[in-house]
Design a protein around this motif. Structure first.
Motif, PDB file in Angstrom:
ATOM      1  N   MET A  12      -3.902   7.996   8.086  1.00  0.00           N
ATOM      2  CA  MET A  12      -3.099   6.972   7.429  1.00  0.00           C
ATOM      3  C   MET A  12      -3.733   6.620   6.090  1.00  0.00           C
ATOM      4  O   MET A  12      -4.943   6.780   5.897  1.00  0.00           O
ATOM      5  CB  MET A  12      -2.942   5.708   8.289  1.00  0.00           C
ATOM      6  N   THR A  13      -2.899   6.192   5.177  1.00  0.00           N
ATOM      7  CA  THR A  13      -3.417   5.661   3.924  1.00  0.00           C
ATOM      8  C   THR A  13      -3.913   4.247   4.191  1.00  0.00           C
ATOM      9  O   THR A  13      -3.559   3.636   5.201  1.00  0.00           O
ATOM     10  CB  THR A  13      -2.316   5.560   2.856  1.00  0.00           C
ATOM     11  N   ARG A  14      -4.701   3.713   3.307  1.00  0.00           N
ATOM     12  CA  ARG A  14      -4.933   2.283   3.380  1.00  0.00           C
ATOM     13  C   ARG A  14      -3.586   1.601   3.143  1.00  0.00           C
ATOM     14  O   ARG A  14      -2.757   2.096   2.377  1.00  0.00           O
ATOM     15  CB  ARG A  14      -5.945   1.838   2.315  1.00  0.00           C
ATOM     16  N   PHE A  15      -3.325   0.490   3.849  1.00  0.00           N
ATOM     17  CA  PHE A  15      -2.124  -0.294   3.576  1.00  0.00           C
ATOM     18  C   PHE A  15      -2.440  -1.293   2.463  1.00  0.00           C
ATOM     19  O   PHE A  15      -3.561  -1.798   2.373  1.00  0.00           O
ATOM     20  CB  PHE A  15      -1.654  -1.038   4.828  1.00  0.00           C
ATOM     21  N   GLY A  16      -1.454  -1.563   1.617  1.00  0.00           N
ATOM     22  CA  GLY A  16      -1.674  -2.508   0.526  1.00  0.00           C
ATOM     23  C   GLY A  16      -0.517  -2.456  -0.446  1.00  0.00           C
ATOM     24  O   GLY A  16       0.613  -2.175  -0.066  1.00  0.00           O
ATOM     25  N   ARG A  17      -0.822  -2.705  -1.707  1.00  0.00           N
ATOM     26  CA  ARG A  17       0.220  -2.614  -2.743  1.00  0.00           C
ATOM     27  C   ARG A  17      -0.236  -1.627  -3.797  1.00  0.00           C
ATOM     28  O   ARG A  17      -1.278  -1.828  -4.425  1.00  0.00           O
ATOM     29  CB  ARG A  17       0.510  -3.992  -3.326  1.00  0.00           C
ATOM     30  N   PHE A  18       0.504  -0.545  -3.920  1.00  0.00           N
ATOM     31  CA  PHE A  18       0.094   0.561  -4.783  1.00  0.00           C
ATOM     32  C   PHE A  18       1.218   0.909  -5.765  1.00  0.00           C
ATOM     33  O   PHE A  18       1.876   1.950  -5.640  1.00  0.00           O
ATOM     34  CB  PHE A  18      -0.268   1.784  -3.936  1.00  0.00           C
ATOM     35  N   PRO A  19       1.450   0.040  -6.757  1.00  0.00           N
ATOM     36  CA  PRO A  19       2.560   0.290  -7.696  1.00  0.00           C
ATOM     37  C   PRO A  19       2.380   1.563  -8.516  1.00  0.00           C
ATOM     38  O   PRO A  19       3.356   2.094  -9.053  1.00  0.00           O
ATOM     39  CB  PRO A  19       2.548  -0.967  -8.582  1.00  0.00           C
ATOM     40  N   GLU A  20       1.150   2.073  -8.598  1.00  0.00           N
ATOM     41  CA  GLU A  20       0.918   3.283  -9.379  1.00  0.00           C
ATOM     42  C   GLU A  20       1.338   4.549  -8.632  1.00  0.00           C
ATOM     43  O   GLU A  20       1.370   5.630  -9.218  1.00  0.00           O
ATOM     44  CB  GLU A  20      -0.570   3.362  -9.776  1.00  0.00           C
ATOM     45  N   LYS A  21       1.650   4.401  -7.346  1.00  0.00           N
ATOM     46  CA  LYS A  21       2.070   5.560  -6.554  1.00  0.00           C
ATOM     47  C   LYS A  21       3.552   5.456  -6.231  1.00  0.00           C
ATOM     48  O   LYS A  21       4.123   4.371  -6.235  1.00  0.00           O
ATOM     49  CB  LYS A  21       1.277   5.602  -5.234  1.00  0.00           C
ATOM     50  N   ASP A  22       4.169   6.627  -5.913  1.00  0.00           N
ATOM     51  CA  ASP A  22       5.533   6.560  -5.399  1.00  0.00           C
ATOM     52  C   ASP A  22       5.523   6.890  -3.914  1.00  0.00           C
ATOM     53  O   ASP A  22       4.478   7.159  -3.320  1.00  0.00           O
ATOM     54  CB  ASP A  22       6.501   7.430  -6.208  1.00  0.00           C
ATOM     55  N   LEU A  23       6.711   6.835  -3.318  1.00  0.00           N
ATOM     56  CA  LEU A  23       6.813   7.022  -1.869  1.00  0.00           C
ATOM     57  C   LEU A  23       6.197   8.337  -1.414  1.00  0.00           C
ATOM     58  O   LEU A  23       5.505   8.407  -0.397  1.00  0.00           O
ATOM     59  CB  LEU A  23       8.297   6.957  -1.458  1.00  0.00           C
ATOM     60  N   MET A  24       6.435   9.401  -2.201  1.00  0.00           N
ATOM     61  CA  MET A  24       5.931  10.714  -1.804  1.00  0.00           C
ATOM     62  C   MET A  24       4.418  10.821  -1.951  1.00  0.00           C
ATOM     63  O   MET A  24       3.768  11.509  -1.176  1.00  0.00           O
ATOM     64  CB  MET A  24       6.642  11.809  -2.619  1.00  0.00           C
ATOM     65  N   ASP A  25       3.850  10.135  -2.932  1.00  0.00           N
ATOM     66  CA  ASP A  25       2.382  10.138  -3.042  1.00  0.00           C
ATOM     67  C   ASP A  25       1.762   9.639  -1.745  1.00  0.00           C
ATOM     68  O   ASP A  25       0.783  10.196  -1.236  1.00  0.00           O
ATOM     69  CB  ASP A  25       1.933   9.235  -4.195  1.00  0.00           C
ATOM     70  N   LEU A  26       2.350   8.570  -1.217  1.00  0.00           N
ATOM     71  CA  LEU A  26       1.824   7.982   0.021  1.00  0.00           C
ATOM     72  C   LEU A  26       2.030   8.928   1.198  1.00  0.00           C
ATOM     73  O   LEU A  26       1.116   9.172   1.998  1.00  0.00           O
ATOM     74  CB  LEU A  26       2.516   6.639   0.286  1.00  0.00           C
TER      75      LEU A  26
END
Lengths: 399, 135
Positions: A12-26
């Protein structure tokens, strides 16, 4: 056909707020991690189940393949409220049990940013003429006029219904938040890792009584992935992958059956009880056998009810259960040692996969500082309105 | 006098305002919204049935964030297998709400459209409300 299904990779990724990423990055980050964990690449996977809510019409499973490898396998894009991630896992499990696939990938991903769960939206400036609309013939906005049906209010009312029947106090509900925020301090993947005192929790802004701000989960971004395989496939894999494999002893999905009153206040209990009972029967395991539980604590009130729904406590005794310390990480049945949705976060589509990641990580003995020592059996639960419930029971592989 | 219409079609106005439900003719399950078939027994015939104007609170919350004004939301058991969700006035402190708290229905004008038509909504208040909270 396969008799059993095994988890052979998870991330899993860390959960949080990552405006620099898009859905596919995650999604790619979680998927890459799960494949690496199983020492496999995408060519080995023959079914992909992708769970997401807010971009659900964007064919995210195909987008994931376009981002990291297109192999032409069947893709199932699933949406099932907050049980979306569990539903993706269930789809992959069913395919393997049916003998149609031997390695399945389930991914859950969401990007919510700072979106609230209180709904709303501006009214348009247009001439107002009352005209009955919908199946209730409403002429004005119902929310706030005929009670509340937004998530904070629904789960608050679910809690007070239990409280009126069984005598639970606001302090007992608040203790759930105390526990989960405390647990989160050991989880580097949690959105928030901050302990709160009982005084801070009870003294915080009331969102929807009895839940104050630290008793409500945040919105956020994140992804999780699980790689599953059949008995026959497992036998062919690297010995180290086999050693770390975790058995899926039960995979259950339910929806809400008819109950009187269910049309006005969502019943989060009956479908959870049904799912838990089916899962225990399927696994041949009882609640007393569980080493740890990850359950759907979208609000503190919800977690308390699910102690009862998942049969972790005596009927009606959820308040006493939290008071006893049983669900704390050093208690009899540790619940939400990840920090739960309250502090780990709740990117909706990812949640049901992330709680399976958490259980698997403990059963493998790889949870680091938050490890529950000697964990052998775990239960992962999610519920989404209105309404879907997923329960997975996972077991450490006999050595 | 302005034209008045109910804010929802399960509210009946007049001298004695009350709620009504669609009752399944086969099993008596009650619905406020239109159904194509009964969710309990799959039968497809319904009839309108008047409901009690008093009931007991079975669940509640005080919504503080996300509302123009904080309000209390309650689920009220009206008997005969019917519950309804609505606002409650006269009890702004949720800690006041105890098991078996009795409430009664009242109506009020919830809005006026650009042609002067008034939408009448319903809510609940504790039985004996005027004595409890004063004027």
């Amino acid at each position: 056909m396969s008799n059993n299904v095994w988890v052979i990779g998870t991330s899993m990724t860390r959960f949080g707020r990552f405006p620099e990423k898009d859905l596919m990055d995650l999604a790619v980050e979680a998927t890459t991690g799960a494949l690496k964990d199983a020492d496999l690449d995408l060519a080995a996977v023959n079914i992909l189940a992708m769970g997401n809510l807010y971009e659900a019409t964007s064919h995210n499973g195909q987008r994931l393949q376009q981002a990291m490898g297109q192999t032409g396998i069947p893709v199932y894009n699933v949406v099932n409220a907050c049980a979306t991630g569990a539903t993706a896992i269930r789809v992959a499990v069913m395919s393997i049990l049916a003998g149609e696939s031997d390695i399945g990938l389930a991914v859950g991903v969401e990007q919510m940013g700072k979106m609230g769960m209180l709904g709303g939206g501006k009214k348009r400036d247009e001439k107002k003429i009352f005209a009955p609309k919908g199946r209730r013939g409403g002429v004005v906005k119902a929310e706030g006029l005929f009670g509340t049906n937004l998530m904070p209010g629904v789960f608050a009312q679910a809690g007070t219904e239990y409280a009126l029947t069984h005598g639970v106090t606001q302090t007992q509900f608040a203790r759930v938040a105390h526990k989960n925020h405390l647990h989160s301090t050991l989880n580097p993947l949690a959105q928030y890792q901050k302990e709160f005192s009982m005084e801070e929790i009870l003294g915080a802004e009331v969102i929807s009584w009895p839940n104050t701000l630290p008793m409500c989960c945040p919105t956020g971004d994140g992804a999780a992935a699980v790689l599953l395989c059949s008995d026959a496939k497992l036998a062919t894999l690297d010995p180290d992958v086999r050693r770390r494999a975790v058995k899926v002893s039960a995979s259950v999905l339910t929806s809400d059956p008819y109950v009187d009153g269910g049309q006005v206040q969502a019943d989060i209990n009956t479908l959870t009880r049904n799912a838990a009972d089916q899962a225990y029967a399927k696994a041949g395991i009882g609640p007393e056998d569980l080493s740890l539980v990850e359950l759907h604590d979208c609000f503190a009130t919800a977690e308390l009810l699910h102690y009862d729904n998942l049969r972790l406590c005596e009927p009606g005794a959820a308040g006493q259960f939290i008071d006893s310390g049983a669900p704390y990480r050093d208690g009899r049945i540790p619940v939400n040692v990840s920090g739960g949705l309250l502090s780990k976060g709740h990117p909706l589509g990812a949640t049901g996969v992330a709680n399976v990641f958490e259980i698997v990580t403990h059963l493998r003995g790889e949870a680091g500082a938050r490890q529950i020592e000697g964990a052998k059996v775990g239960l992962a639960h999610v519920i989404g309105l209105a309404s879907a419930c997923g329960v997975h029971i996972l077991e450490k592989r006999a050595s | 006098m302005a034209v008045q219409i109910p804010a929802v079609d399960y509210l009946v106005l007049g001298d004695q305002p009350h709620l009504q439900a669609w009752r399944c003719v086969a099993c008596s399950a009650a619905y406020f919204d239109r159904r194509n078939a009964c969710a309990r027994c799959f039968a497809t015939s319904f009839s309108r049935s008047p409901l009690a104007t008093e009931g007991v609170i079975t669940a509640f919350t005080r919504v503080e964030r996300g509302a123009k004004q904080p309000f209390t939301s309650v689920v009220v058991d009206l008997g005969e297998g019917v519950t309804v969700k609505a606002n409650l006035r006269g009890m702004d402190d949720p800690a006041q709400i105890k098991p078996e708290t009795k409430v009664r229905l009242y109506t009020f004008v919830a809005g006026v459209d650009d042609e002067g038509t008034e939408a009448v909504a319903f809510a609940f208040e504790p039985v004996g409300h005027s004595e409890v909270v004063g004027a």
